[in-house]
Each structure stands twice: as structure tokens, then as C-alpha cells.
Design a protein around this motif. Structure first.
Motif, PDB file in Angstrom:
ATOM      1  N   ALA A 338       0.867  -1.178   0.000  1.00 38.34           N
ATOM      2  CA  ALA A 338       0.000   0.000   0.000  1.00 38.34           C
ATOM      3  C   ALA A 338       0.902   1.225   0.000  1.00 38.34           C
ATOM      4  CB  ALA A 338      -0.909  -0.004   1.225  1.00 38.34           C
ATOM      5  N   TRP A 339       0.621   2.199  -0.893  1.00 44.39           N
ATOM      6  CA  TRP A 339       1.498   3.365  -1.009  1.00 44.39           C
ATOM      7  C   TRP A 339       0.690   4.571  -1.464  1.00 44.39           C
ATOM      8  CZ3 TRP A 339       2.236   5.127  -6.175  1.00 44.39           C
ATOM      9  CH2 TRP A 339       1.783   4.251  -7.168  1.00 44.39           C
ATOM     10  N   LEU A 340       1.271   5.748  -1.316  1.00 36.74           N
ATOM     11  CA  LEU A 340       0.613   6.996  -1.695  1.00 36.74           C
ATOM     12  C   LEU A 340       1.285   7.563  -2.932  1.00 36.74           C
ATOM     13  CD1 LEU A 340       0.218   8.670   1.832  1.00 36.74           C
ATOM     14  CD2 LEU A 340      -1.360   7.133   0.645  1.00 36.74           C
ATOM     15  N   ASP A 341       0.475   7.962  -3.920  1.00 40.85           N
ATOM     16  CA  ASP A 341       1.044   8.519  -5.142  1.00 40.85           C
ATOM     17  C   ASP A 341       1.322  10.010  -4.965  1.00 40.85           C
ATOM     18  OD1 ASP A 341      -1.378   9.846  -5.378  1.00 40.85           O
ATOM     19  OD2 ASP A 341      -2.128   8.585  -7.006  1.00 40.85           O
ATOM     20  N   ALA A 342       1.716  10.674  -6.053  1.00 40.45           N
ATOM     21  CA  ALA A 342       2.104  12.084  -5.976  1.00 40.45           C
ATOM     22  C   ALA A 342       0.946  12.976  -5.558  1.00 40.45           C
ATOM     23  CB  ALA A 342       2.666  12.533  -7.329  1.00 40.45           C
ATOM     24  N   ALA A 343      -0.290  12.524  -5.794  1.00 43.54           N
ATOM     25  CA  ALA A 343      -1.473  13.292  -5.402  1.00 43.54           C
ATOM     26  C   ALA A 343      -1.967  12.902  -4.016  1.00 43.54           C
ATOM     27  CB  ALA A 343      -2.581  13.103  -6.429  1.00 43.54           C
ATOM     28  N   ASN A 344      -1.168  12.100  -3.293  1.00 40.40           N
ATOM     29  CA  ASN A 344      -1.508  11.636  -1.948  1.00 40.40           C
ATOM     30  C   ASN A 344      -2.735  10.730  -1.935  1.00 40.40           C
ATOM     31  OD1 ASN A 344      -0.104  11.852   0.480  1.00 40.40           O
ATOM     32  ND2 ASN A 344      -1.749  13.057   1.429  1.00 40.40           N
ATOM     33  N   SER A 345      -2.931  10.017  -3.035  1.00 41.22           N
ATOM     34  CA  SER A 345      -4.027   9.045  -3.117  1.00 41.22           C
ATOM     35  C   SER A 345      -3.490   7.661  -2.769  1.00 41.22           C
ATOM     36  CB  SER A 345      -4.619   9.018  -4.530  1.00 41.22           C
ATOM     37  OG  SER A 345      -5.234  10.251  -4.833  1.00 41.22           O
ATOM     38  N   CYS A 361       4.555  -7.638   9.192  1.00 37.78           N
ATOM     39  CA  CYS A 361       4.166  -8.532  10.293  1.00 37.78           C
ATOM     40  C   CYS A 361       5.002  -9.804  10.348  1.00 37.78           C
ATOM     41  CB  CYS A 361       2.687  -8.871  10.206  1.00 37.78           C
ATOM     42  SG  CYS A 361       2.207  -9.699   8.673  1.00 37.78           S
ATOM     43  N   TYR A 362       5.756 -10.113   9.283  1.00 35.32           N
ATOM     44  CA  TYR A 362       6.616 -11.295   9.304  1.00 35.32           C
ATOM     45  C   TYR A 362       7.841 -11.103  10.199  1.00 35.32           C
ATOM     46  CZ  TYR A 362       4.229 -13.786   5.481  1.00 35.32           C
ATOM     47  OH  TYR A 362       3.319 -14.468   4.714  1.00 35.32           O
ATOM     48  N   GLY A 363       8.164  -9.833  10.495  1.00 36.60           N
ATOM     49  CA  GLY A 363       9.310  -9.557  11.355  1.00 36.60           C
ATOM     50  C   GLY A 363      10.649  -9.827  10.697  1.00 36.60           C
ATOM     51  N   ARG A 364      10.707  -9.691   9.374  1.00 36.52           N
ATOM     52  CA  ARG A 364      11.963  -9.934   8.654  1.00 36.52           C
ATOM     53  C   ARG A 364      12.568  -8.664   8.094  1.00 36.52           C
ATOM     54  NH1 ARG A 364       9.527 -14.957   5.085  1.00 36.52           N
ATOM     55  NH2 ARG A 364       9.187 -16.423   6.813  1.00 36.52           N
ATOM     56  N   GLY A 365      12.147  -7.539   8.609  1.00 35.90           N
ATOM     57  CA  GLY A 365      12.720  -6.268   8.185  1.00 35.90           C
ATOM     58  C   GLY A 365      11.842  -5.441   7.276  1.00 35.90           C
ATOM     59  N   GLY A 366      10.688  -5.972   6.863  1.00 37.81           N
ATOM     60  CA  GLY A 366       9.786  -5.192   6.028  1.00 37.81           C
ATOM     61  C   GLY A 366       9.179  -4.034   6.800  1.00 37.81           C
ATOM     62  N   GLU A 367       9.142  -2.852   6.185  1.00 37.75           N
ATOM     63  CA  GLU A 367       8.627  -1.662   6.870  1.00 37.75           C
ATOM     64  C   GLU A 367       7.413  -1.058   6.175  1.00 37.75           C
ATOM     65  OE1 GLU A 367      11.865   1.052   7.232  1.00 37.75           O
ATOM     66  OE2 GLU A 367      12.922  -0.156   8.736  1.00 37.75           O
ATOM     67  N   ASN A 368       7.135  -1.490   4.952  1.00 37.46           N
ATOM     68  CA  ASN A 368       6.016  -0.922   4.197  1.00 37.46           C
ATOM     69  C   ASN A 368       4.757  -1.746   4.406  1.00 37.46           C
ATOM     70  OD1 ASN A 368       7.595   1.152   2.894  1.00 37.46           O
ATOM     71  ND2 ASN A 368       8.498  -0.476   1.654  1.00 37.46           N
ATOM     72  N   PRO A 369       3.595  -1.092   4.512  1.00 37.55           N
ATOM     73  CA  PRO A 369       2.352  -1.817   4.770  1.00 37.55           C
ATOM     74  C   PRO A 369       1.909  -2.633   3.552  1.00 37.55           C
ATOM     75  CG  PRO A 369       1.887   0.505   4.385  1.00 37.55           C
ATOM     76  CD  PRO A 369       3.380   0.372   4.446  1.00 37.55           C
ATOM     77  N   THR A 370       1.342  -3.812   3.805  1.00 33.67           N
ATOM     78  CA  THR A 370       0.844  -4.697   2.756  1.00 33.67           C
ATOM     79  C   THR A 370      -0.585  -5.124   3.068  1.00 33.67           C
ATOM     80  OG1 THR A 370       1.560  -6.718   3.863  1.00 33.67           O
ATOM     81  CG2 THR A 370       3.192  -5.629   2.455  1.00 33.67           C
TER      82      THR A 370
END
Length: 685
Positions: A338-345, A361-370
Motif C-alpha cells: 500500500a502506497w501513496l502517489d504524488a497526489a496523496n491518493s 508482520c513477518y518480522g523480517r525487516g519489512g517496513e512498508n504496509p501490505t
């Protein structure tokens, strides 16, 4: 060992090798019961296949039949990991596969680089020869030049060759002679010629398919030979059957000859399994939703018939024109970001966290929401997966959503998680619309088969968005694609150009053309050990309105004495697919084809007696549903404890080893005689 002991232990096994896991389905010949195994995919996939068979408790001596779907060919094209190859073509046609059609996958991005051809320009060699459009010989092959060219290829040490001559589809004599010369001069070479691989008009499509076939032939051939050898060393006595794009299987020997057909092996299996699950539950119309960790594959089955396309690709611009089950793939999976585009959408995918580092949530270093993180935060996923082998950390998922979505958009954590899931569902709903409504099908007339590790999490919500009345969840959603491999026969698709106006066709000539195609199909099946009583041939004619270049494939009976019914069916299908038809307009035949099928024995799947017993939850947890304003205490059921005939009223969660089923409020889930869960979705008011 007695015959009775052999029959009790005899099994059929199907295997689907993916990028992360190798899935195994084991079907008992005696009882029809099926069990599954799942092991990590290994650097050499054969090690994983054999480990999976062992994990399934199978002795190779007891194995009646082995069918195999694989991403080997697809991955080889994506990574360009294949041996050096050369292309031999007519002078003036060297750059056909690089010029392509001049179109782009992103029309508005003129700076986006197109993928390079599979064979570099320096390795595309030209020769003097020419056949005209009618097949007349204009310039015979210059044999002295051909021998010199063969010497150059041999000096380079290249053993993979594609021969692609202009108009060879109508007169293959020069291609065949070039092949013979190369085979004599470079006897160890693997040679693909376009008139054998795809004898059809349009140079780019024919050349592209032949080149893909050529570069994959050594990869597929080597893999198939090693797999078959190692399995026979362990006691397996039959042929290894490989699933191809058209929804059938072929032997290892035939797979080497038509290697590019394996480029859509895995996704074809899922579509076939989806149809089977729906038919078992009594539904002839179904839409398959195979949602895994990275992508979602959507397929459609209308009245028992799965759509087939004759032009597809692994990389845009390089079509492979073997018939393939039509599957639409989008970047929406459990690990999609899940990410935000240039228009903050808010956006969802196609980028993915992959298996490394994976969701936060796997605890393996991922920081971006999925999507996986959002489902954990909403309570739809528990803190354990795969029978407790994988632990999920809700606090890490919460933090990723807070930083990536909630704070930038001024939302609560729960609102942000709901929004992530809604965007993902909207993307998948659009994919279903493209494959259904865009083709003239109404989703309300279909059942949705939700499978893959993540499909049952999203199936009910997606069905509600599309007004689909029924959702089906197979007994083992995470290994359903492997199940598809169990269900198919040996199959070959053989075609030939046949350009003629429908009203001018001489039926004796058309019948002779079909007879030749059927003879070729018979020879292929015979070489694979299929006996005459098990051979079935289906005839098809591709038709189009005069002046068009896109055609529709229409099935015809044998023998052909009239095309009236076929033409009427063509008008009907054209109206459905394109919302336009002209029954009075002239129709022409573009191509004829034969589907040659070798029917293989199939074990029957077990059916279970229905019980009146009530389903008993194993626990409960707080879950937030779209339909409710806040999280509610929700009963959790163990899928393994649900017997045929049991019902579960939503809201509820059904956990199992390879997936999680979400039953929203107002929805009732019932287990049918084949242990498939049937969810009835109330119509929106």
C-alpha cells in the motif's frame, strides 16, 4: 507385494512448482481421498519436487501417474537465463522481431524502454531465399551460403537455432532444407523452424513464437530429461507429464519440441481446477480468483468452457501464439504494498514485499504496509499461519500502516487498514470486470471460486462488490493449482492457415485439410503412447467478417457438409464479445485447427455423506468487518473439523493450514459433499 496391496497404495500425484513453494496433491486410486503437501521450492526445482513427493508419503513404486506444472519456462524468459541462440532468417527480415508492431504497453510513456529481443541482432543471421505470398518459389535457398552460415554457427559454438523465413507458413521447403543442412553440419544443435512451430501468417508473431520456443527448448528439455531420469531411478515407471498453456499435458519429449507452450503452465492449472471445483458444486458458470502472495490470476468458465487466447506474452512486445487458457494477472496479492502517489491518493500494488523481507508482520525487516498487514490489524488473520509455522506480529503491522498510510492521510489505524483492503478489492473487481463484462458476460450469472493463499480472505467482499451470488472455497485453497494438474488429458493444438470466403469454400478441400491436421495429431499422440480408442479430435474454424483481421474460433462437427450453423454461431459470438454483429455481412474463414486429445485414466474423487451435526468453534477473536462500525468478537472455526453438511453463520472466520476464509455478517457458509465451502451472498438492496 500382492495385487490388493498395490491397489491400496496406488496413487496419482500432481505437482505445481512456484517461486516460493512446491505444492503436491496426492490422490488415492482406491478411495478417491486426496491429501496435500507443501515444501519450499529449491534452487534445482527437481530437488523440491522429489522432496514434496516424499513429504506426501508417496513411494515412487506406487505412483501410477505424475503430472507437473512449472514456472521454469516463464522464469527463464523473464531472467533471460537460457543458452546462447541464433536466428536464421530471410534477407531483409533480420529486424522483424525488434521492430515488433510499433506499439507500447504504456502508450503515454515514450521514455519507457521496451524489453530487448530474446536473440541479439548480432546473432540474427540472414540468408538468400524467398517464397511469395502464394507459396510460389521466387528464390530457392542458396545452399552454398547455407553451408557457410552453418560453419559460422558451429564456430561460435551455438547449439540453439531458430529458423524463420518469410512466407514459410504456406511453403516450408526452404526452411526444411535449411534445417537439414544445419542438422548435418551442427548435429548437436536444437533447431526450431517456424513452419513447424506456428505455420500461420504475420511474420512478427510467427518469428517471436519460434524464437521463444528455440531459446526454451534446451532449458525445458534438460529439465524434463533429468526429472524423468531421477524419478525412474526411484521406481516410477510411466512418463512424466508436463502441463502446457492450452490446459493439457504432454510428455517430456514433446515438451522439448514445443517448449514455449510451458510458458503459462502454472496459471493454466489454476483455471482448470477452478472449473472443476465449480462443477463439483453444481455450477457450470464460474470465475476463478487465484490470489497468492504477489499476484491475482482471474479466469472465466462459461457453461463449462474456459476461454482460450491465441496471443499472449511473458514480456510485452514478444507474443507467444500457442493457444493458451485466458488468464488475466494483476499485481494484487497478500504481499502487495500500500502506497501513496504524488497526489496523496492511496494505491495498492503492483509492487510487492515478496518473500524477502515480506510483509512487516513477518518480522523480517519489512517496513512498508501490505494487504497481509492490513488483514492482521483487522483481525481477519490470526497471529499464526501454516499451522503455527509462521508467526505474525500485529504490532509491526500496526506501525507500518501508521507510518505509511494512517498518519499521512489523517486516518485511524483501523480506517487505514480497511482502506488498504478496499483498494485491493477494487483492483481485483476491475480485473474481473475486464474478463467478464467487457466480453459480454454478466458476473451475476457466475459463481466465484476463491483460492490461493489469500483468495478466501477477499472472496466474499469481492463477490458483494460485483453482485456475484455465490462464493466457492475449495478444500485446499493454497494448493488448488496443483489439483488442476490432476484433471487434464494429453492435448495438442494443431493449426493451419485457410484463407477463403465462407460461401466459396469447397467442402472436400476443407475436409482434406482437417484430415491432414488430425493425422498429425494422431501421430503426436501415438508417439506419446496413446492408443487409438483414447484419441479424441475436436475441429475448430477461425472466422471473421470480410475486411477484419481479428477472428473468433468456432467449433464444428465432423464431417463438414455445411457452414451454416458455424456462421450463425459466429454472428452470435461476435455480438456477445464485441456488442456488434451483422448477420447479413460476408464471413471469411481465416484459420482451421484441431485439438488432438489423448484421454488419460482418472481416479474418482471421494464424496462425503452430509451430517446434521452443528459446527463448533474452536475459539474467537476480535475482527473488523466492512459491514460493521467496529470490531466484534467473532467465532473461529477449524476447517479440518468441518464435516460435509455443516453450516457456519457469519460473522465468522475459518482457519486452515494453507488459507483463511472470511464469512462476513449476513452470509452463510455451508460445506458440501466434496468439502467445498459454499457461501451465499445476499443481494444488495
Amino acid at each position: 507385494m500382492t495385487d490388493k496391496q498395490v491397489s491400496e497404495k496406488a496413487v496419482r500425484v500432481a505437482c505445481d512448482v512456484g517461486g516460493t513453494f512446491t505444492d503436491i496433491c496426492v490422490l488415492s486410486e482406491a478411495t478417491g481421498h486426496m491429501h496435500v503437501a507443501k515444501v519450499p521450492t529449491t534452487p534445482d526445482p527437481i530437488d523440491g519436487v522429489l522432496a514434496g513427493i516424499e513429504a506426501g508419503g508417496v513411494d515412487l513404486n506406487d505412483l501410477l501417474l505424475f503430472k507437473h506444472g512449472t514456472t521454469l519456462a516463464t522464469n527463464a524468459l523473464i531472467t533471460r537465463r537460457f543458452p546462447p541462440a541464433v536466428m536464421v532468417t530471410t534477407k531483409g527480415f533480420r529486424d522483424t522481431i525488434e521492430i515488433r508492431r510499433g506499439n507500447r504497453d504504456d502508450l503515454w510513456d515514450t521514455y519507457k524502454e521496451m524489453a530487448k529481443p530474446y536473440i541479439r541482432r548480432r546473432d540474427r543471421l540472414v540468408i538468400t531465399e524467398r517464397v511469395d505470398y502464394s507459396g510460389a518459389m521466387v528464390t530457392p535457398l542458396d545452399e552454398a551460403e547455407a553451408v557457410e552460415l552453418a560453419r559460422v554457427i558451429k564456430k561460435r559454438g551455438v547449439k540453439t537455432i531458430a529458423i524463420c523465413f518469410a512466407n514459410a507458413f504456406i511453403n516450408p521447403a526452404n526452411e526444411q532444407r535449411m534445417r537439414d543442412i544445419l542438422a548435418a553440419e551442427v548435429p548437436e544443435a536444437v533447431i526450431s523452424i517456424s513452419s513447424d512451430i506456428m505455420p500461420e501468417i504475420f511474420e512478427h508473431e510467427r518469428f517471436s513464437t519460434t524464437v521463444a520456443n528455440a531459446v526454451l527448448a534446451p532449458v525445458v528439455g534438460n529439465y524434463a530429461k533429468r526429472l524423468e531420469s531421477r524419478m525412474k531411478e526411484g521406481g516410477y515407471k510411466e512418463d512424466v507429464m508436463l502441463l502446457h498453456s492450452g490446459g493439457g499435458v504432454m510428455t517430456a519429449k514433446m515438451a522439448e519440441q514445443y517448449a514455449a507452450r510451458l510458458s503459462a503452465s502454472g496459471i493454466a492449472a489454476g483455471a482448470i481446477a477452478s472449473r472443476f471445483v465449480a462443477e463439483q458444486a453444481g455450477f457450470k458458470n464460474s470465475i476463478g480468483l487465484d490470489m497468492g502472495g504477489t499476484s491475482t490470476d482471474v479466469s472465466l468458465c462459461d457453461n463449462g468452457h474456459i476461454n482460450v487466447t491465441k496471443e499472449w506474452y511473458v514480456e510485452y512486445g514478444y507474443p507467444i501464439c500457442f493457444p493458451s487458457i485466458e488468464v488475466l494477472t494483476i499485481g494484487a496479492g497478500g504481499g502487495s504494498l500500500a502506497w501513496l502517489d504524488a497526489a496523496n491518493s492511496l494505491r495498492n500494488g503492483p509492487q510487492s514485499a515478496g518473500s524477502t523481507p515480506g510483509p512487516a508482520c513477518y518480522g523480517r525487516g519489512g517496513e512498508n504496509p501490505t494487504n497481509c498487514d492490513a488483514n492482521v490489524v483487522l483481525g481477519r488473520l490470526s497471529d499464526k499461519l501454516a499451522g503455527g509455522k509462521v508467526s505474525l506480529d500485529k504490532s509491526l503491522a500496526t506501525e507500518a500502516i501508521r507510518k505509511g498510510v494512517a498518519e499521512p492521510l489523517g486516518m485511524s489505524i483501523e480506517e487505514a487498514a480497511l482502506s488498504i483492503i478496499k483498494v485491493a478489492n477494487a483492483n481485483m473487481a476491475d480485473a474481473v470486470r475486464l474478463l467478464s463484462i467487457r466480453r459480454g458476460y454478466d458476473p451475476r450469472d457466475f459463481a466465484l471460486v476463491a483460492f490461493g493463499g489469500a483468495g478466501p480472505l477477499h472472496g466474499a467482499a469481492l463477490a458483494k462488490d460485483l453482485s456475484i451470488p455465490v462464493v466457492l472455497v475449495p478444500p485446499n485453497p493454497g494448493v488448488t493449482s496443483a489439483l488442476g494438474c490432476l484433471l487434464v488429458d494429453i492435448q495438442h493444438d494443431i493449426s493451419q492457415m485457410y484463407l477463403a470466403k465462407a460461401e466459396e469454400i469447397e467442402f472436400a478441400d476443407l475436409e482434406e485439410t482437417f484430415r491432414k491436421l488430425e493425422l498429425e495429431g494422431r501421430e503426436r499422440l501415438k508417439s506419446e503412447g496413446v492408443e487409438d480408442p483414447n484419441m479424441v479430435f475436436q475441429r475448430k474454424i477461425d472466422m471473421r467478417y470480410h475486411g477484419q483481421w481479428r477472428a473468433l474460433s468456432i467449433s464444428v462437427s465432423s464431417p463438414i457438409t455445411s457452414l451454416d450453423d458455424a456462421i450463425a454461431h459466429f454472428h452470435e459470438e461476435h455480438g456477445r464479445e464485441h456488442n456488434y454483429s451483422r448477420p447479413g455481412a460476408p464471413v471469411e474463414v481465416y484459420r482451421v485447427s484441431v485439438v488432438a486429445t489423448g484421454v488419460t485414466p482418472k481416479a474418482k474423487f471421494a464424496e462425503f455423506e452430509l451430517t446434521d451435526a452443528a459446527a463448533v468453534p474452536t475459539g474467537s477473536r476480535k475482527v473488523r468487518f466492512d459491514e460493521l462500525p467496529e470490531a466484534v468478537d467473532t467465532p473461529v472455526y477449524d476447517r479440518a473439523e468441518l464435516k460435509a453438511g455443516m453450516k457456519v453463520a457469519g460473522p465468522a472466520v475459518i482457519d486452515q493450514l494453507d488459507s483463511t476464509v472470511i464469512v462476513p455478517p449476513g452470509v452463510t457458509a455451508e460445506v458440501d459433499h466434496s468439502l467445498t465451502i459454499i457461501m451465499r451472498i445476499p443481494a444488495a438492496h
